[in-house]
Design an enzyme around this catalytic site. Structure first.
Site, PDB file in Angstrom:
ATOM      1  N   SER A  90      37.103  11.859 -16.957  1.00 32.47           N
ATOM      2  CA  SER A  90      37.516  10.668 -17.722  1.00 32.47           C
ATOM      3  C   SER A  90      38.917  10.275 -17.278  1.00 32.47           C
ATOM      4  O   SER A  90      39.684  11.120 -16.803  1.00 32.47           O
ATOM      5  CB  SER A  90      37.547  10.981 -19.221  1.00 32.47           C
ATOM      6  OG  SER A  90      38.254   9.965 -19.931  1.00 32.47           O
ATOM      7  N   TYR A 137      40.234  16.988 -25.804  1.00 31.44           N
ATOM      8  CA  TYR A 137      39.335  16.262 -24.906  1.00 31.44           C
ATOM      9  C   TYR A 137      40.059  15.987 -23.590  1.00 31.44           C
ATOM     10  O   TYR A 137      39.522  16.239 -22.510  1.00 31.44           O
ATOM     11  CB  TYR A 137      38.924  14.954 -25.559  1.00 31.44           C
ATOM     12  CG  TYR A 137      38.053  14.060 -24.724  1.00 31.44           C
ATOM     13  CD1 TYR A 137      38.605  13.037 -23.951  1.00 31.44           C
ATOM     14  CD2 TYR A 137      36.678  14.219 -24.710  1.00 31.44           C
ATOM     15  CE1 TYR A 137      37.804  12.208 -23.184  1.00 31.44           C
ATOM     16  CE2 TYR A 137      35.872  13.384 -23.950  1.00 31.44           C
ATOM     17  CZ  TYR A 137      36.443  12.382 -23.196  1.00 31.44           C
ATOM     18  OH  TYR A 137      35.648  11.556 -22.423  1.00 31.44           O
TER      19      TYR A 137
HETATM   20  N1  LIG Z   1      31.307   6.592 -22.922  1.00 30.51           N
HETATM   21  C1  LIG Z   1      32.495   6.519 -22.391  1.00 30.51           C
HETATM   22  O1  LIG Z   1      33.201   5.524 -22.518  1.00 30.51           O
HETATM   23  C2  LIG Z   1      33.053   7.669 -21.610  1.00 30.51           C
HETATM   24  C3  LIG Z   1      32.351   8.878 -21.498  1.00 30.51           C
HETATM   25  N2  LIG Z   1      32.889   9.886 -20.719  1.00 30.51           N
HETATM   26  C4  LIG Z   1      32.162  11.142 -20.546  1.00 30.51           C
HETATM   27  O2  LIG Z   1      30.840  10.856 -20.124  1.00 30.51           O
HETATM   28  C5  LIG Z   1      29.962  11.881 -20.586  1.00 30.51           C
HETATM   29  C6  LIG Z   1      28.810  11.248 -21.353  1.00 30.51           C
HETATM   30  O3  LIG Z   1      29.368  10.500 -22.406  1.00 30.51           O
HETATM   31  P1  LIG Z   1      28.458   9.507 -23.285  1.00 30.51           P
HETATM   32  O4  LIG Z   1      27.207   9.192 -22.550  1.00 30.51           O
HETATM   33  O5  LIG Z   1      29.347   8.417 -23.728  1.00 30.51           O
HETATM   34  O6  LIG Z   1      28.139  10.451 -24.548  1.00 30.51           O
HETATM   35  P2  LIG Z   1      26.877  10.470 -25.528  1.00 30.51           P
HETATM   36  O7  LIG Z   1      27.349  11.135 -26.776  1.00 30.51           O
HETATM   37  O8  LIG Z   1      26.262   9.132 -25.587  1.00 30.51           O
HETATM   38  O9  LIG Z   1      25.875  11.481 -24.781  1.00 30.51           O
HETATM   39  C7  LIG Z   1      26.254  12.811 -24.614  1.00 30.51           C
HETATM   40  C8  LIG Z   1      25.079  13.571 -24.038  1.00 30.51           C
HETATM   41  O10 LIG Z   1      25.457  14.944 -23.889  1.00 30.51           O
HETATM   42  C9  LIG Z   1      24.491  15.762 -24.528  1.00 30.51           C
HETATM   43  N3  LIG Z   1      25.086  17.002 -25.026  1.00 30.51           N
HETATM   44  C10 LIG Z   1      26.087  17.127 -25.930  1.00 30.51           C
HETATM   45  N4  LIG Z   1      26.320  18.441 -26.173  1.00 30.51           N
HETATM   46  C11 LIG Z   1      25.428  19.143 -25.422  1.00 30.51           C
HETATM   47  C12 LIG Z   1      25.142  20.529 -25.255  1.00 30.51           C
HETATM   48  N5  LIG Z   1      25.816  21.458 -25.914  1.00 30.51           N
HETATM   49  N6  LIG Z   1      24.154  20.885 -24.400  1.00 30.51           N
HETATM   50  C13 LIG Z   1      23.459  19.940 -23.723  1.00 30.51           C
HETATM   51  N7  LIG Z   1      23.681  18.607 -23.818  1.00 30.51           N
HETATM   52  C14 LIG Z   1      24.659  18.228 -24.683  1.00 30.51           C
HETATM   53  C15 LIG Z   1      23.940  14.902 -25.662  1.00 30.51           C
HETATM   54  O11 LIG Z   1      22.642  15.309 -26.059  1.00 30.51           O
HETATM   55  P3  LIG Z   1      22.371  16.328 -27.299  1.00 30.51           P
HETATM   56  O12 LIG Z   1      23.394  16.024 -28.363  1.00 30.51           O
HETATM   57  O13 LIG Z   1      20.964  15.998 -27.684  1.00 30.51           O
HETATM   58  O14 LIG Z   1      22.530  17.702 -26.722  1.00 30.51           O
HETATM   59  C16 LIG Z   1      23.865  13.545 -24.961  1.00 30.51           C
HETATM   60  O15 LIG Z   1      22.685  13.468 -24.194  1.00 30.51           O
HETATM   61  C17 LIG Z   1      30.823  12.806 -21.446  1.00 30.51           C
HETATM   62  O16 LIG Z   1      31.227  13.913 -20.662  1.00 30.51           O
HETATM   63  C18 LIG Z   1      32.035  11.944 -21.791  1.00 30.51           C
HETATM   64  O17 LIG Z   1      33.190  12.737 -22.023  1.00 30.51           O
HETATM   65  C19 LIG Z   1      34.087   9.739 -20.045  1.00 30.51           C
HETATM   66  C20 LIG Z   1      34.802   8.579 -20.157  1.00 30.51           C
HETATM   67  C21 LIG Z   1      34.340   7.473 -20.947  1.00 30.51           C
HETATM   68  C1  LIG Z   2      37.907   7.117 -22.089  1.00 31.20           C
HETATM   69  C2  LIG Z   2      37.543   8.271 -22.982  1.00 31.20           C
HETATM   70  O1  LIG Z   2      36.896   9.260 -22.278  1.00 31.20           O
HETATM   71  C3  LIG Z   2      36.770   7.722 -24.126  1.00 31.20           C
HETATM   72  O2  LIG Z   2      37.620   7.850 -25.260  1.00 31.20           O
HETATM   73  C4  LIG Z   2      36.904   8.208 -26.356  1.00 31.20           C
HETATM   74  O3  LIG Z   2      37.275   8.181 -27.502  1.00 31.20           O
HETATM   75  C5  LIG Z   2      35.607   8.708 -26.007  1.00 31.20           C
HETATM   76  O4  LIG Z   2      35.665  10.066 -26.326  1.00 31.20           O
HETATM   77  C6  LIG Z   2      35.467   8.399 -24.525  1.00 31.20           C
HETATM   78  O5  LIG Z   2      35.182   9.594 -23.866  1.00 31.20           O
END
Ligand SMILES: NC(=O)C1=CN([C@@H]2O[C@H](COP(=O)(O)OP(=O)(O)OC[C@H]3O[C@@H](n4cnc5c(N)ncnc54)[C@H](OP(=O)(O)O)[C@@H]3O)[C@@H](O)[C@H]2O)C=CC1
Ligand SMILES: C[C@H](O)[C@@H]1OC(=O)[C@H](O)[C@@H]1O
Length: 257
Positions: A147, A160
């Site tokens: 991120s 985070y």
């Molecule tokens: N959205 C954004 O703006 C940004 C996102 N990111 C990163 O991108 C990645 C995805 O984010 P995003 O799609 O927004 O998040 P979501 O919450 O939409 O999806 C997260 C996914 O991770 C899975 N997950 C969570 N915990 C576990 C676990 N213990 N074991 C297996 N799977 C797990 C969830 O499924 P389940 O709960 O069913 O296990 C879900 O499929 C993250 O690493 C986030 O930090 C980075 C920057 C910006």
């Molecule tokens: C940009 C960050 O990763 C973004 O900030 C948040 O609050 C969410 O956790 C996303 O990951």
């Protein structure tokens, strides 16, 4: 002939967090590039939904419910996947979560949950899949979803941010150690994309205005704009790129004043 292939035909790919959000988009995008996908997360129904899109593309989707914070879960899932496919070409470490607390308010439980879900899972998955890549297909691609929070100070939580910064540094060290096995290790650093993790934040007009005020492209990203860089790194086109983090952020991480 200078243009390399961006296709992933015949490639076997693992995506963690593939049940929704960015992970679902990456899984489908990688399948559109020709790959077969193993889908890992804890919620089977979400994985089944993602799998439908992939199967409609004529690609194979393995639904593998897994808690990536648990080493035994990971090992069992990888045994199943390698039992089916015999190899893993690409690993996408996407699973992650956030608890947005002020530093003074962070509890030990919150620290552990964020560290385990974001950082420990990435290391354990990379370690177990790295062994497979080294021993079976003598090459591989590992791509972790970090991120911008790992490189600039955001108000979205210190723990985070620490996990995302650690992922960037882990990428460099693993790339250095595993180059000898022809394994490329890279990261993607997104700014905001609309997913279940962020939709409440992005629905707040004031918060969205603040996000756009520090984003040179003046908009949040579209999920397919993460797929492009990921397919590049996963494909032949990225064969000489390793240890790098590509920030897909509309320019946010370089905005000065
Ligand atoms: N959205 C954004 O703006 C940004 C996102 N990111 C990163 O991108 C990645 C995805 O984010 P995003 O799609 O927004 O998040 P979501 O919450 O939409 O999806 C997260 C996914 O991770 C899975 N997950 C969570 N915990 C576990 C676990 N213990 N074991 C297996 N799977 C797990 C969830 O499924 P389940 O709960 O069913 O296990 C879900 O499929 C993250 O690493 C986030 O930090 C980075 C920057 C910006
Ligand atoms: C940009 C960050 O990763 C973004 O900030 C948040 O609050 C969410 O956790 C996303 O990951």
């Amino acid at each position: 002939m200078y243009l390399p292939s961006f296709r992933l035909d015949g490639q076997k790919v693992i995506v963690t967090g593939a049940g929704r959000g960015i992970g679902r988009a990456l899984a489908i995008g990688l399948a559109e590039a020709g790959a077969d996908i193993a889908l890992l997360s804890r919620t089977k129904e979400d994985l089944e939904e993602t799998a439908k899109y992939i199967k409609d593309l004529g690609r194979e989707a393995l639904i593998v419910p897994t808690d990536v914070t648990k080493r035994e879960d990971i090992k069992e899932s990888l045994n199943h996947i390698v039992g089916k496919w015999g190899k893993v070409n690409v690993l996408i470490n996407n699973a992650g979560m956030n608890i947005r607390s002020k530093a003074l308010d962070v509890t030990d439980e919150e620290w552990q949950k964020i560290m385990d879900t974001n950082l420990k899972s990435t290391f354990m998955m990379s370690q177990e899949v790295g062994k497979i890549m080294k021993e079976t297909n003598t090459d591989g691609k590992i791509i972790s979803i970090s991120s911008v929070a790992g490189t600039v100070a955001l108000r979205t939580g210190v723990v985070y941010a620490a996990t995302k910064a650690a992922m960037i540094q882990m990428t460099k060290v693993l790339a250095m150690e595993w180059g000898q096995y022809n394994i490329c290790v890279n990261s993607i650093g997104p700014w905001y994309f609309k997913t279940p993790l962020t939709e409440k934040l992005l629905a707040d007009p004031e918060y969205l205005h603040e996000i756009l005020s520090v984003t040179p492209l003046n908009r949040v990203g579209e999920l397919q704009e993460l797929v492009g860089p990921t397919v590049f790194l996963a494909s032949e086109a990225g064969n000489y790129v390793t240890g790098q983090t590509i920030f897909v952020d509309g320019g946010m991480s370089i905005k000065g004043f």
